[in-house]
Write a protein that holds these residues in place. Structure first.
Motif, PDB file in Angstrom:
ATOM      1  N   VAL A 330     -68.970 -25.785   9.374  1.00  0.00           N
ATOM      2  CA  VAL A 330     -67.910 -25.390  10.317  1.00  0.00           C
ATOM      3  C   VAL A 330     -68.126 -25.997  11.699  1.00  0.00           C
ATOM      4  O   VAL A 330     -67.658 -25.463  12.700  1.00  0.00           O
ATOM      5  CB  VAL A 330     -67.794 -23.852  10.414  1.00  0.00           C
ATOM      6  N   ARG A 331     -68.788 -27.147  11.766  1.00  0.00           N
ATOM      7  CA  ARG A 331     -68.920 -27.828  13.058  1.00  0.00           C
ATOM      8  C   ARG A 331     -67.558 -28.147  13.667  1.00  0.00           C
ATOM      9  O   ARG A 331     -67.378 -27.975  14.880  1.00  0.00           O
ATOM     10  CB  ARG A 331     -69.767 -29.094  12.894  1.00  0.00           C
ATOM     11  N   PRO A 332     -66.564 -28.572  12.864  1.00  0.00           N
ATOM     12  CA  PRO A 332     -65.238 -28.806  13.470  1.00  0.00           C
ATOM     13  C   PRO A 332     -64.603 -27.544  14.027  1.00  0.00           C
ATOM     14  O   PRO A 332     -63.683 -27.621  14.863  1.00  0.00           O
ATOM     15  CB  PRO A 332     -64.416 -29.372  12.305  1.00  0.00           C
ATOM     16  N   GLN A 333     -65.045 -26.396  13.574  1.00  0.00           N
ATOM     17  CA  GLN A 333     -64.507 -25.118  14.041  1.00  0.00           C
ATOM     18  C   GLN A 333     -65.387 -24.463  15.114  1.00  0.00           C
ATOM     19  O   GLN A 333     -65.220 -23.284  15.426  1.00  0.00           O
ATOM     20  CB  GLN A 333     -64.328 -24.155  12.872  1.00  0.00           C
ATOM     21  N   GLY A 334     -66.343 -25.232  15.651  1.00  0.00           N
ATOM     22  CA  GLY A 334     -67.145 -24.714  16.751  1.00  0.00           C
ATOM     23  C   GLY A 334     -68.547 -24.293  16.386  1.00  0.00           C
ATOM     24  O   GLY A 334     -69.294 -23.797  17.234  1.00  0.00           O
ATOM     25  N   GLY A 335     -68.939 -24.461  15.127  1.00  0.00           N
ATOM     26  CA  GLY A 335     -70.290 -24.103  14.712  1.00  0.00           C
ATOM     27  C   GLY A 335     -70.381 -22.731  14.084  1.00  0.00           C
ATOM     28  O   GLY A 335     -69.456 -21.912  14.172  1.00  0.00           O
ATOM     29  N   GLY A 336     -71.533 -22.469  13.456  1.00  0.00           N
ATOM     30  CA  GLY A 336     -71.692 -21.256  12.673  1.00  0.00           C
ATOM     31  C   GLY A 336     -71.642 -19.974  13.468  1.00  0.00           C
ATOM     32  O   GLY A 336     -71.032 -18.986  13.038  1.00  0.00           O
ATOM     33  N   ALA A 337     -72.281 -19.945  14.638  1.00  0.00           N
ATOM     34  CA  ALA A 337     -72.325 -18.706  15.427  1.00  0.00           C
ATOM     35  C   ALA A 337     -70.920 -18.308  15.883  1.00  0.00           C
ATOM     36  O   ALA A 337     -70.515 -17.145  15.758  1.00  0.00           O
ATOM     37  CB  ALA A 337     -73.257 -18.878  16.617  1.00  0.00           C
ATOM     38  N   LYS A 338     -70.171 -19.270  16.412  1.00  0.00           N
ATOM     39  CA  LYS A 338     -68.822 -18.986  16.894  1.00  0.00           C
ATOM     40  C   LYS A 338     -67.904 -18.592  15.734  1.00  0.00           C
ATOM     41  O   LYS A 338     -67.141 -17.619  15.831  1.00  0.00           O
ATOM     42  CB  LYS A 338     -68.255 -20.210  17.609  1.00  0.00           C
ATOM     43  N   ALA A 339     -67.989 -19.329  14.625  1.00  0.00           N
ATOM     44  CA  ALA A 339     -67.112 -19.053  13.489  1.00  0.00           C
ATOM     45  C   ALA A 339     -67.389 -17.678  12.903  1.00  0.00           C
ATOM     46  O   ALA A 339     -66.453 -16.929  12.567  1.00  0.00           O
ATOM     47  CB  ALA A 339     -67.289 -20.131  12.419  1.00  0.00           C
ATOM     48  N   ARG A 394     -58.531 -19.670   7.322  1.00  0.00           N
ATOM     49  CA  ARG A 394     -57.880 -20.809   7.967  1.00  0.00           C
ATOM     50  C   ARG A 394     -57.132 -20.377   9.216  1.00  0.00           C
ATOM     51  O   ARG A 394     -57.197 -21.034  10.270  1.00  0.00           O
ATOM     52  CB  ARG A 394     -56.902 -21.486   7.000  1.00  0.00           C
ATOM     53  N   ARG A 395     -56.420 -19.268   9.116  1.00  0.00           N
ATOM     54  CA  ARG A 395     -55.641 -18.802  10.269  1.00  0.00           C
ATOM     55  C   ARG A 395     -56.534 -18.512  11.466  1.00  0.00           C
ATOM     56  O   ARG A 395     -56.155 -18.776  12.616  1.00  0.00           O
ATOM     57  CB  ARG A 395     -54.843 -17.557   9.880  1.00  0.00           C
ATOM     58  N   VAL A 396     -57.734 -17.995  11.202  1.00  0.00           N
ATOM     59  CA  VAL A 396     -58.644 -17.654  12.297  1.00  0.00           C
ATOM     60  C   VAL A 396     -59.354 -18.884  12.838  1.00  0.00           C
ATOM     61  O   VAL A 396     -59.408 -19.101  14.053  1.00  0.00           O
ATOM     62  CB  VAL A 396     -59.680 -16.614  11.825  1.00  0.00           C
ATOM     63  N   LEU A 397     -59.903 -19.718  11.955  1.00  0.00           N
ATOM     64  CA  LEU A 397     -60.798 -20.786  12.384  1.00  0.00           C
ATOM     65  C   LEU A 397     -60.121 -22.133  12.594  1.00  0.00           C
ATOM     66  O   LEU A 397     -60.616 -22.954  13.373  1.00  0.00           O
ATOM     67  CB  LEU A 397     -61.934 -20.956  11.361  1.00  0.00           C
TER      68      LEU A 397
END
Length: 438
Positions: A330-339, A394-397
C-alpha cells in the motif's frame, strides 16, 4: 427514561463504571460493527464460549493429568485427556501437549529441548514470514541459541530450497524451524526435513497460523512430510481459545518437551482453556473441512477482488495465496501505518506489516498490510462478500472517501453477519440452556 440496567450501573463507583463501559463498547464495536481482517484472530462458538466461562478459570493445576501437585482436579484431568485425544485425532499425531499458554510458549519449550545455549538453529527467512519467536530478537535469543536464516527466493516468495539444503548441510544445526506469521504459500517441508535429518537435526514446524487449515485438510500436515514436532496457537485459523499446543509422533521428543513445558515455562496452564478447546476440536471434527475450504476460497476471492479494485496484491503470479492470508503493498496509498489507521476509522480492522523488500527499521511504517479472512468466514461470509470488502477498502484508500461515512455503511453491512457458523447450534441443546455450566 433510564432502563433498570443503566439505573443499577449508576450506583457503582465511577472507576468501575468506566471499565464496564469501555468493555461494553469494545464488545459491541468489534463483534457487531466491524469487518475484522486480522490474520491472527478468530472467534469461538457460543458453545465454546460457555465452556470457557467455567469454574475452571479459578482453579490451579501443575503437572499432567492424574499426576498433579494439587487436589481438586479430577474433572479437569478428564477434560485435558480428551483434549489431547481429540487434537491428536485432528492432527494425526500420537502425542499432544495442550499446556503451553501461547504459541510462543510452545516454541520456547521445544527450542529448549532441541537446542542448548550456544547451539545453532536454522530458521525460515524473515522475508518468508518467520515469527519473532524464531529469531535472536525473541525466544531463540532468550535461550542464547544462534539463529541462522535460510536463503529467500523472491520469485517464489518462499524458502530457496536448493540453497537451504546446502546451508543446513554446512551449518549442521541442532534444529530447523519452518512455519511463519506472514504466510501465503506452504514451506518446503519434505526437502528441508530430509536435509535436517541427514545432519542429525530435527525439524520444528510452527503451524500457529494454519492449524485450522491443517485440521480441515486444506493445508499440508507437516508431520506427514517429515516434521518432527509441530507447535501452534489455538486461536487463529483454529477457532478456539487463546493458547498453544505441541504435537508430535515421536514419543521421546514428547516426553522431553513435556518435562520442559512444566516446570520451565508453564506452572498452572489456565484450565478454563481446556473445555473450550475440546468443544472447538469437536466442532472442527464435524465442520472443519467445510470451514477450511471456505477460508481458502475466500482468501483467493479477496485477493482477486482487491487486485480488480486497483490494489497491488502480492503473489499474483503464484495465484495470490493458498492460506487464509492476503498481503497488500500500500505504498501508493501512503504506506502501511496510514492505510491501517484509515481502515480502522472505517471499521475495517487490519494490521500493517513489513513486506519482503522492506528494511527492518521500517517496522513502524512498513509498506504492507496483512489481511486474514478466517473470522469473517466464521461469521458466514463467502466469495461475494469478499468483493464487497474490497470495494469498501478501495473507497477508503484509493477514492479517499471519508472513512467515517464508510464506517456507517460497514456497520450496517455487518448486521447480516453476526452468527457464528461451522459449529453446533446451541439452540438445539437442552432447549437453549447451556447445560455445561451449572
Amino acid at each position: 427514561m433510564q432502563d433498570s440496567g443503566s439505573s443499577r450501573l449508576s450506583t457503582l463507583p465511577k472507576e468501575l463504571r468506566e471499565v464496564l463501559e469501555f468493555t461494553r463498547m469494545h464488545n459491541r464495536w468489534r463483534r457487531f460493527e466491524t469487518i475484522n481482517l486480522i490474520a491472527s484472530e478468530n472467534v469461538m462458538s457460543p458453545l465454546a464460549d460457555s465452556a470457557y466461562m467455567s469454574d475452571m478459570m479459578h482453579r490451579y493445576a501443575e503437572g499432567k493429568p492424574f499426576k498433579r501437585y494439587y487436589q481438586g482436579t479430577r474433572y479437569v484431568d478428564e477434560v485435558e485427556v480428551r483434549v489431547m485425544r481429540l487434537m491428536g485425532e485432528l492432527l494425526n499425531a500420537g502425542y499432544v501437549d495442550p499446556r503451553p499458554i501461547s504459541g510462543t510458549t510452545a516454541n520456547a519449550s521445544v527450542f529448549r529441548v532441541l537446542g542448548a545455549c550456544g547451539s545453532k538453529a536454522v530458521i525460515a527467512p524473515v522475508q518468508a514470514g518467520a515469527h519473532v519467536s524464531h529469531t535472536k530478537f525473541g525466544t531463540l535469543g532468550a535461550l542464547c541459541i544462534e539463529h541462522i536464516e535460510m536463503p529467500y527466493d523472491p520469485e517464489r516468495m518462499n524458502v530457496d530450497v536448493d540453497k537451504a539444503v546446502k546451508l543446513i548441510e554446512e551449518v549442521k544445526p541442532s534444529f530447523v524451524v519452518l512455519g511463519a506469521s506472514v504466510y501465503l504459500f506452504p514451506h518446503p517441508v519434505k526437502e528441508v526435513a530430509e536435509a535436517a535429518h541427514s545432519v542429525g537435526a530435527k525439524l520444528v514446524y510452527d503451524a500457529a497460523h494454519v492449524l485450522g487449515l491443517i485440521a480441515g485438510k486444506r493445508w499440508r500436515n507437516p508431520l506427514d512430510h517429515g516434521a518432527d514436532v509441530m507447535t501452534a496457537s489455538t486461536h487463529k485459523t483454529f477457532p478456539g481459545p487463546q493458547g498453544g499446543i505441541i504435537a508430535t509422533r515421536d514419543e521421546e521428543i514428547y516426553k522431553r518437551v513435556s518435562r520442559a513445558v512444566f516446570p520451565y515455562f508453564v506452572s498452572n496452564h489456565h484450565l478454563h482453556r481446556l473445555p473450550a478447546l475440546a468443544v472447538t476440536a469437536v466442532e472442527m471434527k464435524y465442520f472443519g473441512e467445510a470451514y477450511a475450504d471456505q477460508v481458502v476460497r475466500n482468501a483467493r476471492a479477496l485477493a482477486e477482488a482487491l487486485a480488480a479494485e486497483g490494489f497491488k496484491v502480492l503473489g499474483e503470479h503464484l495465484g495470490y495465496t493458498k492460506s487464509h492470508q492476503v498481503v497488500l503493498d500500500v505504498r501508493p496509498q501512503g504506506g502501511g501505518a496510514k492505510a491501517a489507521k484509515l481502515l480502522e476509522d472505517a471499521n475495517i480492522i487490519v494490521n500493517k506489516n513489513l513486506l519482503p523488500y522492506d528494511p527492518p527499521d521500517a517496522i513502524k511504517d512498513p509498506s504492507g498490510l496483512r489481511l486474514g479472512v478466517q473470522e469473517m468466514t466464521r461469521f458466514g461470509m463467502k466469495e461475494d462478500n469478499m468483493k464487497d470488502i474490497a470495494r469498501f477498502m478501495r473507497r477508503v484508500l484509493i477514492d479517499r472517501e471519508d472513512p467515517r461515512k464508510v464506517a456507517e455503511e460497514v456497520k450496517e453491512y455487518r448486521k447480516e453477519y453476526t452468527r457464528v457458523h461451522y459449529c453446533f447450534d446451541v439452540d438445539t441443546i437442552e432447549d437453549g440452556k447451556l447445560y455445561l455450566l451449572y
